[in-house]
Motif scaffolding. Structure first.
Motif, PDB file in Angstrom:
ATOM      1  N   THR A 101       0.835  -1.207   0.000  1.00  0.00           N
ATOM      2  CA  THR A 101       0.000   0.000   0.000  1.00  0.00           C
ATOM      3  C   THR A 101       0.867   1.253   0.000  1.00  0.00           C
ATOM      4  N   ALA A 102       1.888   1.266   0.860  1.00  0.00           N
ATOM      5  CA  ALA A 102       2.774   2.422   0.938  1.00  0.00           C
ATOM      6  C   ALA A 102       3.517   2.639  -0.370  1.00  0.00           C
ATOM      7  N   ALA A 103       3.986   1.552  -0.971  1.00  0.00           N
ATOM      8  CA  ALA A 103       4.713   1.672  -2.235  1.00  0.00           C
ATOM      9  C   ALA A 103       3.812   2.241  -3.327  1.00  0.00           C
ATOM     10  N   MET A 104       2.579   1.776  -3.392  1.00  0.00           N
ATOM     11  CA  MET A 104       1.642   2.268  -4.393  1.00  0.00           C
ATOM     12  C   MET A 104       1.288   3.740  -4.136  1.00  0.00           C
ATOM     13  N   ALA A 105       1.156   4.093  -2.873  1.00  0.00           N
ATOM     14  CA  ALA A 105       0.833   5.482  -2.534  1.00  0.00           C
ATOM     15  C   ALA A 105       1.961   6.420  -2.935  1.00  0.00           C
ATOM     16  N   HIS A 106       3.207   6.006  -2.743  1.00  0.00           N
ATOM     17  CA  HIS A 106       4.346   6.836  -3.148  1.00  0.00           C
ATOM     18  C   HIS A 106       4.364   7.024  -4.669  1.00  0.00           C
ATOM     19  N   ILE A 107       4.030   5.966  -5.391  1.00  0.00           N
ATOM     20  CA  ILE A 107       3.961   6.074  -6.850  1.00  0.00           C
ATOM     21  C   ILE A 107       2.878   7.056  -7.264  1.00  0.00           C
ATOM     22  N   MET A 108       1.721   6.968  -6.588  1.00  0.00           N
ATOM     23  CA  MET A 108       0.614   7.873  -6.896  1.00  0.00           C
ATOM     24  C   MET A 108       0.995   9.326  -6.626  1.00  0.00           C
ATOM     25  N   LEU A 109       1.660   9.556  -5.483  1.00  0.00           N
ATOM     26  CA  LEU A 109       2.063  10.919  -5.142  1.00  0.00           C
ATOM     27  C   LEU A 109       3.013  11.503  -6.185  1.00  0.00           C
ATOM     28  N   ALA A 110       3.893  10.659  -6.681  1.00  0.00           N
ATOM     29  CA  ALA A 110       4.853  11.121  -7.678  1.00  0.00           C
ATOM     30  C   ALA A 110       4.168  11.496  -8.989  1.00  0.00           C
ATOM     31  N   GLN A 111       2.995  10.887  -9.233  1.00  0.00           N
ATOM     32  CA  GLN A 111       2.275  11.128 -10.481  1.00  0.00           C
ATOM     33  C   GLN A 111       1.131  12.126 -10.324  1.00  0.00           C
ATOM     34  N   LEU A 112       0.941  12.624  -9.093  1.00  0.00           N
ATOM     35  CA  LEU A 112      -0.171  13.537  -8.829  1.00  0.00           C
ATOM     36  C   LEU A 112       0.359  14.892  -8.370  1.00  0.00           C
ATOM     37  N   PRO A 113       0.521  15.821  -9.253  1.00  0.00           N
ATOM     38  CA  PRO A 113       0.960  17.160  -8.835  1.00  0.00           C
ATOM     39  C   PRO A 113      -0.044  17.760  -7.854  1.00  0.00           C
ATOM     40  N   ALA A 114       0.458  18.143  -6.679  1.00  0.00           N
ATOM     41  CA  ALA A 114      -0.432  18.679  -5.649  1.00  0.00           C
ATOM     42  C   ALA A 114      -1.148  19.946  -6.107  1.00  0.00           C
ATOM     43  N   SER A 115      -0.539  20.667  -7.029  1.00  0.00           N
ATOM     44  CA  SER A 115      -1.175  21.886  -7.527  1.00  0.00           C
ATOM     45  C   SER A 115      -2.408  21.582  -8.363  1.00  0.00           C
ATOM     46  N   GLU A 116      -2.442  20.398  -8.989  1.00  0.00           N
ATOM     47  CA  GLU A 116      -3.575  20.026  -9.842  1.00  0.00           C
ATOM     48  C   GLU A 116      -4.604  19.171  -9.097  1.00  0.00           C
ATOM     49  N   TYR A 117      -4.134  18.340  -8.193  1.00  0.00           N
ATOM     50  CA  TYR A 117      -5.026  17.432  -7.465  1.00  0.00           C
ATOM     51  C   TYR A 117      -4.749  17.558  -5.961  1.00  0.00           C
ATOM     52  N   PRO A 118      -5.030  18.720  -5.395  1.00  0.00           N
ATOM     53  CA  PRO A 118      -4.633  18.964  -4.001  1.00  0.00           C
ATOM     54  C   PRO A 118      -5.279  18.031  -2.985  1.00  0.00           C
TER      55      PRO A 118
END
Length: 231
Positions: free
Chosen positions: A169-186
């Motif tokens: 779960t943690a590994a997948m979440a880190h991948i998601m964070l890397a692909q989700l710019p916080a400015s676009e998907y806060p």
């Protein structure tokens, strides 16, 4: 050699019974998925010709119905000694656990045209628990549908997740964070960082909270529409 093989096959057919056919079919579906369950494959698992199975099950539909019935037989029935919310909560948790053990059952559900005795007994007890709590017939139907839709839906969602352990779960979440710019998907980034990535997070822990929200909502609904009133 052929004669010895024939004797083995005859002995296997003599020993075989419906319970053995059913338990082997369930084990096969648990391990390989319901798509891999064919009468031929089941026969191979039992060491008999596929045609021999029809002595114990009428057809594939009969087999699947019996498998679903066996799953319902594993689910804890609502207890008459508990209040309705406690009884429904225990039953729902047990239901979800059974679907976790048998993921294939989320696709089959209880949609057969000739449900087995355990399935019917289970449904009757759930409806009776709601009716005895003061739900009208229509309200009991709505409540039953709402709770089971949540259970089946959660089980199907859990089954489709690409991770199971805390580490995955943690590994997948880190991948998601890397692909989700916080400015676009806060908000999605916030949920991932502040909730999913917290130590000990498990998607399965969401189940009891959602279940309590539904049961609390049904309790409030019942309070606004006492027995005999129109919901």
């Amino acid at each position: 050699m052929a004669r010895a093989s024939n004797k083995t096959g005859v002995a296997a057919r003599r020993r075989l019974n419906r319970d053995q056919v059913l338990s082997t079919a369930i084990a096969l579906a648990d391990d390989a998925g319901i798509e891999m369950l064919t009468m031929r494959r089941l026969g191979e698992e039992l060491g008999v010709e596929a045609m021999s199975l029809y002595t114990h099950v009428a057809n594939k539909e009969d087999l699947l119905t019996a498998m679903v019935d066996a799953v319902f037989n594993e689910i804890e029935l609502p207890s008459h000694s508990d209040d309705w919310k406690t009884a429904m909560r225990k039953r729902s948790v047990s239901f979800r656990a059974a679907l976790s053990r048998h993921p294939w059952a989320t696709g089959l559900k209880d949609s057969g045209t000739n449900p087995g005795p355990a399935t019917l007994r289970h449904h009757d007890r759930v409806i009776g628990t709601l009716r005895n709590a003061g739900f009208s017939v229509a309200m009991a139907a709505h409540a039953f549908s709402a709770v089971d839709s949540y259970i089946y839906g959660f089980a199907m969602q859990e089954k489709s997740l690409p991770f199971h352990t805390e580490e995955e779960t943690a590994a997948m979440a880190h991948i998601m964070l890397a692909q989700l710019p916080a400015s676009e998907y806060p908000y999605l980034a916030e949920l991932t960082a502040d909730h999913v990535l917290q130590p000990g997070y498990s998607y399965g822990d969401e189940f009891p909270l959602g279940l309590d929200l539904i049961l609390d909502g049904l309790e409030g609904w019942l309070g606004r529409h006492p027995a005999g009133s129109t919901a």
